[in-house]
Design an enzyme around this catalytic site. Structure first.
Site, short mmCIF file in Angstrom:
data_model
loop_
_atom_site.label_atom_id
_atom_site.label_comp_id
_atom_site.label_asym_id
_atom_site.label_seq_id
_atom_site.Cartn_x
_atom_site.Cartn_y
_atom_site.Cartn_z
N PHE A 1 0.86 -1.19 0.00
CA PHE A 1 0.00 0.00 0.00
C PHE A 1 0.89 1.23 0.00
O PHE A 1 1.74 1.40 0.86
CB PHE A 1 -0.93 0.04 1.22
N ASP B 1 9.21 2.65 1.47
CA ASP B 1 8.06 3.41 1.96
C ASP B 1 8.00 3.20 3.47
O ASP B 1 7.57 2.15 3.95
CB ASP B 1 6.78 2.89 1.28
N LYS C 1 2.79 9.95 8.10
CA LYS C 1 2.03 9.59 9.31
C LYS C 1 2.53 10.22 10.62
O LYS C 1 2.09 11.28 10.98
CB LYS C 1 1.90 8.07 9.40
C1 LIG Z 1 -0.83 5.55 5.01
C2 LIG Z 1 0.19 5.06 4.06
C3 LIG Z 1 0.43 5.73 2.85
C4 LIG Z 1 -0.43 6.88 2.37
O1 LIG Z 1 -0.28 8.00 3.17
P1 LIG Z 1 -1.30 9.25 2.96
O2 LIG Z 1 -0.78 10.26 3.93
O3 LIG Z 1 -2.67 8.75 3.29
O4 LIG Z 1 -1.20 9.68 1.57
C5 LIG Z 1 1.45 5.27 2.05
N1 LIG Z 1 2.20 4.23 2.41
C6 LIG Z 1 2.01 3.57 3.57
C7 LIG Z 1 2.90 2.43 3.93
C8 LIG Z 1 0.99 3.95 4.43
O5 LIG Z 1 0.78 3.28 5.56
#
Ligand SMILES: *Cc1c(COP(=O)(O)O)cnc(C)c1O
Length: 402
Positions: A138, A223, A252
Site C-alpha cells: 500500500f 516506503d 504519518k
Molecule cells: C498511510 C500510508 C500511505 C499513504 O499516506 P497518505 O498520507 O494517506 O497519503 C502510504 N504508504 C504507507 C505504507 C501507508 O501506511
C-alpha cells in the site's frame, strides 16, 4: 451542536467515500479520545499510526500555537528556519543526507517514483523507467502511488494506471531478482507491509533486495510512511533489518497529527531532482516543521524509541497469550507498536472491530482480517492490557463463546 445533529450534517454534506461509525470525536488527550456525547475511548488506532506522541501533547500543542503566532508559510521561494532545523535533525538521526518535504504519504511516494526515474535519466540511463513494487503493498491513493499499490481492490474503475510498473510477491527474493533488469529504475518496498495485513519479510529479504539493486544499478526505495518514526522501535523501520535504502518516504507520525511528509535521500542522489523538476507549495512550511521539531523533542525527552520497543515486547506477549486462548485468532503479526492479530474464517473481522469499539477501544483493520494496534508511542502498558482484554472479550462475544 449535538452529536446527532452533527451526524445528520455529516451524512448530508460529506462525500460518502468513508464509512465511519456513528460517533463524532471532539477531544483527545494522550491515548484517549472523547466523542460529542461525552463517551471516552481508549485509542489504540492512533489516527492510523499518526498520533505518535499521543493526542494534544502539551509540547506539540504549545509549539504549534507559538509558531502559528510567528510565521506559518512563505513558500519554497524562500528558506524558513523551521524546515532547515527539521532537515538537520532528520539527517543527524538517519543515514540520509538530504531531505525533501511535502504533505502526505502518497505525495512522498510520488516523489520517490519521480526521483527514481529522473535520477536514472540524469545518469544517462534513459531506458530505466520501470518501477518494481510488491503484491499486497500500500503506497497511497494518488494515481502514481495507487499504480504501485499491489491491491487490485483499490484499482477498480481508476484505470488506466501509470505504465511501467511490475509487481512481484512480497518476501520472495528469487522473484525480485528475476524481475530486476536493465529497465528497472527502482524497487519500492515497505520494510514491513502494514495495510496489506502486517507482513514481516523473511530474514535476509531486504538485504537481498539491496544487493540485487546494487548489482543491477536500480534504486532501492523504502516506503516508511507507517514503519518509520519509531513505530518498530527504531527511528526508521529498516534499521531493524540493517538495510539502508537510496531514499525513503516518511509521513504519518512525523508531526504527530499535523500534515507533513518527507523524503530522505542519500547524497549520491542529490542531483536526482534538479531545480524545476519537482515541488510542493505547502511542503515544509514553517508551521508543519515546527510541529515536526516538537515531536522529535518529545521523542528525546520521553525516550520514545525505547518505550516503543518495550511496549512492543509487552504487546507481543499479550497478543501471543490471546492467540493461544482463542481458536478464531490464528496468528500474532508485526513488530514494535505495529502489531495485530489475524482472524480465521469463522469470524467477521468487522464485527470484532465494532464490538471492540462498543467496549470503548478503537483499533484498525489491516489486510481485511487483521485487527491492528498502532497506538501512540507513549501508550502505557496498562492501556495495552486494557485494549487486549477488550479484544479478548470481543472475540469471545463475536464467536459466540462468551
Ligand atoms: C498511510 C500510508 C500511505 C499513504 O499516506 P497518505 O498520507 O494517506 O497519503 C502510504 N504508504 C504507507 C505504507 C501507508 O501506511
Amino acid at each position: 451542536m449535538t452529536q446527532d445533529a452533527l451526524l445528520e450534517t455529516a451524512k448530508a454534506a460529506l462525500l460518502p467515500n468513508y464509512a465511519p461509525p456513528d460517533l463524532v470525536l471532539t477531544r483527545g488527550e494522550g491515548s484517549e479520545v472523547e466523542d460529542r456525547a461525552g463517551r471516552r475511548y481508549l485509542d489504540l488506532a492512533g489516527g492510523i499510526a499518526v498520533t505518535s506522541v499521543g493526542h494534544c501533547h502539551p509540547k506539540l500543542s504549545a509549539a504549534i500555537a507559538a509558531q502559528a503566532a510567528r510565521l506559518m508559510h512563505v513558500s519554497n521561494l524562500f528558506y524558513n528556519d523551521r524546515a532547515i532545523a527539521l532537515a538537520g535533525e532528520l539527517t543527524e538521526r538517519t543515514a540520509f543526507e538530504r531531505v525533501y518535504f511535502c504533505n502526505s504519504g502518497a505525495e512522498a511516494n510520488e516523489t520517490l517514483i519521480k526521483l527514481a526515474r529522473r535520477a536514472q535519466f540524469e545518469r544517462g540511463q534513459t531506458d530505466r523507467v520501470e518501477i518494481i513494487a510488491t503484491e499486497k503493498s500500500f503506497h497511497g491513493r494518488t494515481l502514481g502511488a495507487l499504480s504501485i499499490t499491489g491491491q487490485s481492490k483499490y484499482h477498480v474503475g481508476m484505470g488506466p494506471l501509470l505504465p511501467g510498473v511490475r509487481f512481484v510477491p512480497y518476501g520472495d527474493l528469487d522473484a525480485m531478482k528475476a524481475a530486476i533488469g536493465p529497465k528497472t529504475a527502482g524497487v519500492i518496498l515497505e520494510p514491513v507491509q502494514a495495510e496489506g495485513g502486517i507482513i514481516v519479510p523473511p530474514a535476509g529479504y531486504l538485504a537481498g533486495v539491496r544487493e540485487a539493486c546494487d548489482a543491477e544499478g536500480a534504486l532501492l526505495l523504502f516506503d516508511e510512511v507507517q514503519t518509520g518514526y519509531g513505530r518498530l522501535g527504531t527511528f526508521l523501520g529498516a534499521e531493524r533489518f540493517g538495510v539502508v535504502a537510496d531514499a525513503c518516504s516518511l509521513a504519518k507520525g512525523i508531526a504527530g497529527g499535523f500534515p507533513l511528509a518527507a523524503v530522505l535521500i542519500r547524497e549520491s542522489l542529490k542531483g536526482g531532482l534538479p531545480p524545476g523538476s519537482h515541488a510542493s507549495t505547502f511542503g515544509g512550511n514553517a508551521l508543519a516543521c515546527a510541529a515536526g521539531l516538537a515531536v522529535l523533542e518529545v521523542f528525546d525527552e520521553e525516550a520514545l524509541l525505547a518505550s516503543a520497543t518495550e511496549r512492543g515486547q509487552e504487546l507481543a506477549e499479550m497478543l501471543d497469550a490471546l492467540v493461544a486462548q482463542h481458536d478464531v485468532a490464528t496468528e500474532r503479526r508485526g513488530l514494535g507498536l505495529l502489531q495485530g492479530v489475524a482472524l480465521g474464517e469463522g469470524v467477521d473481522p468487522i464485527a470484532v472491530y465494532g464490538n471492540l469499539r462498543d467496549r470503548g477501544v478503537l483499533a484498525t483493520l489491516a489486510g481485511g482480517n487483521v485487527v491492528r494496534f498502532v497506538p501512540a508511542l507513549n501508550v502505557s502498558r496498562e492501556q495495552l492490557e486494557k485494549g487486549v482484554a477488550a479484544l479478548s472479550a470481543a472475540l469471545a462475544a463475536v464467536s459466540g463463546n462468551d
